[in-house]
Enzyme design. Structure first.
Site: not given
Ligand code: NDP
Length: 505
Positions: A177, A230, A234, A252, A286, A409
């Site tokens: 996804k 993400g 989450t 991650e 990130c 963050e």
């Molecule tokens: P989110 O955690 O909001 O979302 C990440 C993904 O998880 C999206 O596809 C989202 O769906 C999905 N998601 C949301 N809720 C759930 C759930 N309950 N169960 C399963 N999947 C779910 O993060 P963001 O998209 O806002 O990304 C930003 C974050 O990602 C920042 O905190 C950043 O630091 C982190 N990040 C970390 C990296 C790393 O390598 N450590 C690299 C890049 C980013 P949808 O949004 O489609 O609803």
């Protein structure tokens, strides 16, 4: 209006609900495509297809997997320009960045893992026991089955493929996804998979929201492992569901990365890189350094030079090749970042430059952010973008290391700068946050570089550079930045189960 479709069992299909929701272009604020509002019914179909495809795909020789994945690489490279345009439109990032970084890296991810899968070796141990017992142990690494891959919006195709490529190369089948905020290039990838001849069911892409699609993937009984990138919150939710089901997890998560600058650094290189490590991709990486600690003897010089360089960045239409800073990914995220700028002011910070939303109408050259601030004149010279979500690159000073602005963050174009006097002091500041993803150290003193690197609570340390990536190296964070490592053989191993076979001779 373009309709995005799910990719299930080798075909592009509509969601079970028949419902769609809007996909916005952040630079204009307009809806430009529709996203399937999928749910557990679509995830079930995808998981069934992945399960059915697993026996054949997992026993396909790595050389054949290699050939198919390399066809996909060629197609991504052929479509580099349309993919880069789509990524920029969906995310708001400058098209030049998508062209130079995001799309080439997506191709590199597949190329790297197509090749690596041919080099994954099993271990064996010769055992000598009492009474002349002699045995050979060998440890098979077998693909673990159906894997779930969930990715965020900041580097959409780059991070999506960073998970999918090792999973497929290792012989797993996948239900994936992308973020609902940036689904377009994942949709384009599904068409390329069909063209490349990827067998049906090996990769299934279900579009929709996290609460509906993401959580259905995490909770599905046939999905054995979850690779997630993400936010930390989450990640916690995913771990709560997955742990009692004994799923393998790679998480991650978020970061609040320190950038430590000593007075003996190569000043010019540090300055140019620090502008990039602060504001590339609007600070929505990130790995961006958001807390900049500068040794006191060069603090004032750094402050003046840094603000001057940041003020010269061109914020504007992402389609313009000259744009350095594009649009913020969504209205919701735009508001979150602005609320943190307000918090920085409430906490006593001084905005040295930026600090405001910028639209074609509100900003004019010479506008001043605060009394005493440098006039930046940030503006978006594009009629097309007058309703877009743009925020000025923002530099804040005067905050303590332990205030909320410096602990939470923000994930946007906002950095703080702070002076320090000693190594121990700055290590204390750097390690004071709950996160531990990446850190940057600038010094010409080799011993100090090694000493500090060893003591930083961080999964990745860059010395005198930033974002210099070698895909063979482990990538991931400590503390609340996650568990597990991506990259290299580590990622291939994640998608396998080890089985030890002991043969008495
Ligand atoms: P989110 O955690 O909001 O979302 C990440 C993904 O998880 C999206 O596809 C989202 O769906 C999905 N998601 C949301 N809720 C759930 C759930 N309950 N169960 C399963 N999947 C779910 O993060 P963001 O998209 O806002 O990304 C930003 C974050 O990602 C920042 O905190 C950043 O630091 C982190 N990040 C970390 C990296 C790393 O390598 N450590 C690299 C890049 C980013 P949808 O949004 O489609 O609803």
């Amino acid at each position: 209006m373009q309709m995005i479709e799910n990719y299930i069992d080798g075909e592009l299909v509509v969601p079970a609900s028949g419902e769609y929701f809007d996909n916005f272009e952040p630079a204009t604020g307009d809806v430009y495509s529709l996203i399937p509002d999928s749910d557990d019914r679509d995830v079930n179909l995808a998981a069934d297809a992945a399960k059915a495809a697993f026996p054949a795909w997992s026993s396909t020789p790595p050389e054949e997997r290699f050939a198919i994945l390399m066809r996909l690489v060629a197609l991504i490279e052929r479509d580099l320009e349309p993919l880069a345009q789509a990524e920029s439109k969906d995310n708001g990032k400058p098209v030049s960045l998508a062209r130079m970084v995001d799309i080439p890296r997506a191709a590199a991810n597949f190329r790297f893992y197509a090749t690596a899968a041919m080099h994954l070796a099993n271990e064996s141990h010769e055992t000598f026991g009492a009474n002349s017992v002699h045995a050979i142990n060998y440890t098979l690494r077998q693909p673990l089955g159906v894997a779930g891959c969930i990715s965020p919006w900041n580097l959409p195709l780059y991070l999506f493929t960073w998970k999918i490529a090792p999973a497929i190369a290792a012989g797993c089948t996948v239900v994936a996804k992308p973020s609902e905020v940036t689904p377009m290039t994942a949709f384009m990838l599904s068409k390329l998979c069909i063209e490349a001849g990827l067998p049906a069911g090996v990769l299934n892409i279900v579009h929709g929201t996290g609460p509906k699609v993401g959580s259905a993937i995490v909770g599905h009984k046939d999905i054995k492992a979850i690779s997630f990138t993400g936010g930390t919150k989450t990640g916690e939710e995913i771990a709560r569901t997955a742990a009692p089901m004994f799923k393998k997890l790679s998480l991650e998560l978020g970061g609040k990365n320190p950038n430590i600058i000593f007075a003996d650094c190569n000043y010019e290189e540090m300055l140019a890189t620090t502008v990039r490590s602060s504001f590339s991709n609007q600070g929505e990486i990130c790995l961006c350094g958001s807390r900049i600690f500068v040794e006191r003897p060069i603090y004032e010089m750094f402050k003046t030079d840094f603000v001057e360089r940041v003020s010269a960045l061109k914020i504007g239409d992402p389609t313009d090749a000259a744009t350095d800073v594009g649009a913020i990914v969504s209205k919701q995220h735009f508001e979150k970042i602005l609320s943190y700028i307000d918090l920085a002011k409430e906490e006593g910070g001084t905005i040295l430059c930026g600090g405001k939303a910028v639209t074609a109408e509100t900003q004019r050259p010479g506008d001043e952010s605060e009394p005493g601030a440098i006039a930046t004149g940030f503006r978006v010279d594009s009629e097309r973008c007058k309703k877009g979500h743009f925020i000025e690159p923002t530099v804040v000073e005067g905050l303590p290391h332990d205030c909320r602005t410096n602990q939470e963050e923000i994930f946007g174009p906002v950095v703080t700068i702070m002076p320090f006097d000693t190594e121990d002091e700055v290590l204390g500041y750097a390690n004071s946050v709950r996160y531990g993803l990446a850190a940057t150290v600038w010094t010409e003193n080799l011993s100090r570089a090694h000493r500090i690197s060893a003591k930083l609570e961080s999964g990745i340390v860059w010395v005198n550079c930033w974002m210099l990536r070698d895909l063979r190296t482990p990538f991931g964070g400590v503390k609340d930045s996650g568990i597990g490592r991506e990259g290299g053989f580590e990622a291939l191993r994640f998608f396998t189960e080890e089985k030890n076979v002991c043969v008495k001779l």
